[in-house]
Motif scaffolding. Sequence first.
Motif, mmCIF file in Angstrom:
data_model
loop_
_atom_site.group_PDB
_atom_site.id
_atom_site.type_symbol
_atom_site.label_atom_id
_atom_site.label_comp_id
_atom_site.label_asym_id
_atom_site.label_seq_id
_atom_site.Cartn_x
_atom_site.Cartn_y
_atom_site.Cartn_z
ATOM 1 N N GLY A 149 32.598 14.429 -25.973
ATOM 2 C CA GLY A 149 32.900 14.526 -27.407
ATOM 3 C C GLY A 149 33.898 13.482 -27.856
ATOM 4 O O GLY A 149 34.585 12.856 -27.036
ATOM 5 N N ASP B 243 44.214 5.166 -30.002
ATOM 6 C CA ASP B 243 43.413 5.999 -29.115
ATOM 7 C C ASP B 243 44.402 6.840 -28.311
ATOM 8 O O ASP B 243 45.113 6.326 -27.444
ATOM 9 C CB ASP B 243 42.552 5.100 -28.217
ATOM 10 C CG ASP B 243 41.644 5.897 -27.285
ATOM 11 O OD1 ASP B 243 42.017 7.039 -26.934
ATOM 12 O OD2 ASP B 243 40.589 5.381 -26.889
ATOM 13 N N THR C 287 36.136 14.228 -24.499
ATOM 14 C CA THR C 287 35.565 14.454 -23.172
ATOM 15 C C THR C 287 36.671 14.662 -22.140
ATOM 16 O O THR C 287 36.432 15.257 -21.089
ATOM 17 C CB THR C 287 34.761 13.182 -22.764
ATOM 18 O OG1 THR C 287 33.974 12.745 -23.865
ATOM 19 C CG2 THR C 287 33.891 13.420 -21.561
ATOM 20 N N LYS C 288 37.863 14.167 -22.444
ATOM 21 C CA LYS C 288 38.939 14.111 -21.463
ATOM 22 C C LYS C 288 39.841 15.347 -21.611
ATOM 23 O O LYS C 288 39.381 16.462 -21.435
ATOM 24 C CB LYS C 288 39.679 12.785 -21.614
ATOM 25 C CG LYS C 288 38.732 11.570 -21.684
ATOM 26 C CD LYS C 288 37.931 11.413 -20.417
ATOM 27 C CE LYS C 288 36.843 10.367 -20.383
ATOM 28 N NZ LYS C 288 36.479 9.536 -21.464
ATOM 29 N N ASN D 289 44.379 2.447 -20.755
ATOM 30 C CA ASN D 289 43.443 2.703 -19.676
ATOM 31 C C ASN D 289 42.929 1.361 -19.161
ATOM 32 O O ASN D 289 42.278 0.650 -19.925
ATOM 33 C CB ASN D 289 42.283 3.535 -20.245
ATOM 34 C CG ASN D 289 41.261 3.918 -19.207
ATOM 35 O OD1 ASN D 289 41.414 3.640 -18.044
ATOM 36 N ND2 ASN D 289 40.190 4.563 -19.657
ATOM 37 N N SER E 47 30.660 11.769 -29.071
ATOM 38 C CA SER E 47 31.350 11.160 -27.926
ATOM 39 C C SER E 47 32.541 10.381 -28.461
ATOM 40 O O SER E 47 32.632 10.127 -29.673
ATOM 41 C CB SER E 47 30.412 10.194 -27.178
ATOM 42 O OG SER E 47 30.097 9.099 -28.016
ATOM 43 N N GLY E 48 33.418 9.990 -27.544
ATOM 44 C CA GLY E 48 34.544 9.151 -27.966
ATOM 45 C C GLY E 48 34.039 7.858 -28.586
ATOM 46 O O GLY E 48 34.543 7.395 -29.607
ATOM 47 N N LEU E 49 33.009 7.281 -27.970
ATOM 48 C CA LEU E 49 32.516 6.003 -28.484
ATOM 49 C C LEU E 49 31.847 6.153 -29.848
ATOM 50 O O LEU E 49 31.961 5.258 -30.696
ATOM 51 C CB LEU E 49 31.553 5.357 -27.473
ATOM 52 C CG LEU E 49 32.268 4.742 -26.270
ATOM 53 C CD1 LEU E 49 31.268 4.155 -25.280
ATOM 54 C CD2 LEU E 49 33.257 3.652 -26.692
ATOM 55 N N GLU F 68 34.627 6.167 -32.307
ATOM 56 C CA GLU F 68 35.115 4.799 -32.520
ATOM 57 C C GLU F 68 34.132 4.016 -33.382
ATOM 58 O O GLU F 68 34.524 3.273 -34.288
ATOM 59 C CB GLU F 68 35.282 4.091 -31.168
ATOM 60 C CG GLU F 68 36.304 4.769 -30.284
ATOM 61 C CD GLU F 68 36.530 4.046 -28.960
ATOM 62 O OE1 GLU F 68 35.985 2.929 -28.788
ATOM 63 O OE2 GLU F 68 37.259 4.583 -28.119
ATOM 64 N N SER G 294 38.702 10.380 -27.009
ATOM 65 C CA SER G 294 37.571 10.826 -26.233
ATOM 66 C C SER G 294 37.906 12.282 -25.909
ATOM 67 O O SER G 294 38.723 12.551 -25.018
ATOM 68 C CB SER G 294 37.411 10.000 -24.951
ATOM 69 O OG SER G 294 36.465 10.658 -24.125
ATOM 70 N N TYR H 16 40.036 0.780 -22.738
ATOM 71 C CA TYR H 16 38.840 1.285 -22.063
ATOM 72 C C TYR H 16 37.706 0.252 -22.209
ATOM 73 O O TYR H 16 37.466 -0.260 -23.313
ATOM 74 C CB TYR H 16 38.453 2.632 -22.674
ATOM 75 C CG TYR H 16 37.113 3.123 -22.215
ATOM 76 C CD1 TYR H 16 36.846 3.303 -20.864
ATOM 77 C CD2 TYR H 16 36.103 3.394 -23.130
ATOM 78 C CE1 TYR H 16 35.604 3.740 -20.436
ATOM 79 C CE2 TYR H 16 34.861 3.840 -22.722
ATOM 80 C CZ TYR H 16 34.621 4.003 -21.369
ATOM 81 O OH TYR H 16 33.382 4.428 -20.949
HETATM 82 C C1 LIG Z 1 40.774 5.833 -23.512
HETATM 83 C C2 LIG Z 1 39.318 6.093 -23.781
HETATM 84 N N1 LIG Z 1 38.849 5.991 -25.032
HETATM 85 C C3 LIG Z 1 37.540 6.214 -25.317
HETATM 86 C C4 LIG Z 1 36.630 6.536 -24.337
HETATM 87 C C5 LIG Z 1 35.185 6.764 -24.683
HETATM 88 O O1 LIG Z 1 34.920 8.122 -24.745
HETATM 89 P P1 LIG Z 1 33.513 8.833 -24.379
HETATM 90 O O2 LIG Z 1 33.241 8.545 -22.928
HETATM 91 O O3 LIG Z 1 33.758 10.259 -24.697
HETATM 92 O O4 LIG Z 1 32.495 8.209 -25.268
HETATM 93 C C6 LIG Z 1 37.078 6.667 -23.020
HETATM 94 C C7 LIG Z 1 36.145 7.036 -21.945
HETATM 95 O O5 LIG Z 1 36.463 6.981 -20.778
HETATM 96 C C8 LIG Z 1 38.453 6.435 -22.732
HETATM 97 O O6 LIG Z 1 38.945 6.535 -21.489
#
Ligand SMILES: Cc1ncc(COP(=O)(O)O)c(C=O)c1O
Length: 396
Positions: A223, A188, A212-213, A163, A90-92, A95, A210, A115
Motif C-alpha cells: 500500500g 518519504d 507496505t512497510k 534508503n 502501493s507506495g509507488l 508517489e 510505502s 529507494y
Molecule cells: C522508502 C521507500 N519508499 C517507497 C517505496 C515504494 O513502496 P511500494 O513497494 O509499496 O510501492 C519503498 C519500497 O521499498 C521504499 O523503501
Amino acid sequence: MMGGDPLLSGFESPTEFGFETRAIRAGQPHDQRTGGVVTPISMSTTFAQDSPGVPKNGYEYSRTGNPTRHAYEACVASLEGAKYGFAFASGLSAEDALFRQLTPGSQILLGNDAYGGTFRLIDSVHGKKSGLANTAVDLTQPEQIKEAWTPESRMVWLETPTNPMLSVFDIRAISDVVHELGGVVVVDNTFATPYLQQPLDLGADVVVHSATKYIGGHSDVVGGFVATNNESLAEDLVYIQNAVGAIPSPFDCYLALRGVKTLPVRMDRHCENAQQIVAVLNDHDAVSQVLYPGMKEHPGHEIAAKQMKNFGGMVSFRLKGGQSAAERVVTNTEVFTLAESLGAVESLIEHPGVMTHLSVAGSALEVPDDLVRISVGIESVSDLVSDLVQALDHAG
Ligand SMILES: Cc1ncc(COP(=O)(O)O)c(C=O)c1O
C-alpha cells in the motif's frame, strides 16, 4: 466537503487525543448498526442513491470512495497531523500521483540517496515518457538547493532517514530554503513513520509512505499513502486518485488499519532491538562501517535527535571483505530472512546493490557493493544478535 470538488473532504484530526489513542481510534467510530468495535470491510463496489447523483450516505462508487478506505485514510492522516490523506495501491502509485500533478517540463530535485524504485519512476517513467526532469542534490547541504534550482523546478523530494544509506536531512532547514524559492517539499516518511517523525510539523508540504512497510507492519499488504494540509494539492490528489484508480482494496485497507493500531509499540521495540544490534555490529571485525542515525558518530545524528523521537529499526553496514563478504553474510542468516522489503515484525536482510537498489546502478544514487541492509524486527533480540554474529563469521 471542501473547496469546489465534491470528492474532497478534509478530516477533522482529533488532536486532543494522544498518538497511541489516535492510532487505534481515529476515523473508526463503532459500527453504527452492530456496535462492532472493528471497522467493517466494506466490499460493496456501488452504493444506493436517493435520486440520480445523490448518494444516500456520501458514497457512490468504491474507486471514488469506500468506507473502509476512508477510516484508514482518516487514521493515518491524523497520525501525520494532516487534514487530507489518500490511500493508494502501493507506495509507488502514491508517489506516481504526486508526479502526475506536475506539468511536463517541471524539474524535481531529489536527495542523492533514495529507494531505487522511486528513482526509476521519476527518471524512467516520468522522465523519459512524461517530460519531468530530475537532478540529484546533496541535501545535507540545503544551500545547494538554491544552486540547483531552475525556473522549471517545482519539488524537492527527500527520504530521511534514507534508503539504504541512512542519511539524515534537516526537514525544517530544507523546507525553509524551498519555500523561499516557491517550491513544494515532499518527505518519504517510510523509514521513520509518523510515530518517530512528523514532517508536516517540521515544515514539509507532503508526506508519502510505502504503507507496505511499518504502517502495515506484517508483510501482508502492499500500500501507499499521501498526507498533506495543502488544499490545492489535495484537490489534485483526490482527482488523480479517482481518475487513475490506483486504489487499495477494502481488504488491504482493513489490514493496514489493523496494522497501524500497533505502530507505536512495534516501533518502540524495533528501535530498542536495532540499538542493541548496532552495538554488536560496531564491535565486529568483519564490519568496516555501521550506518545508523542513533550513533553519535553518524553525521546526521544531531539532526535526527532533533527531528525524530527515536532512531528507527533500519540499519545498514559495510563489510571489509567487499561484495563477496556481503553476499556470504546475507546468505548465512537463519532468523533474518534474505528478502526485499522492510518494516515488518520479522527481521529481514538484503544486499541493496543487487536487490532493492539495482535500478540506481550507474546513477548518482548508486550504492556501494559491500553494503548490507537489515530491517530489525521485534523478535527476541538475543536470537537476532547471535544469528547476525554467526553470519558475520562467514564474511571471511
Ligand atoms: C522508502 C521507500 N519508499 C517507497 C517505496 C515504494 O513502496 P511500494 O513497494 O509499496 O510501492 C519503498 C519500497 O521499498 C521504499 O523503501
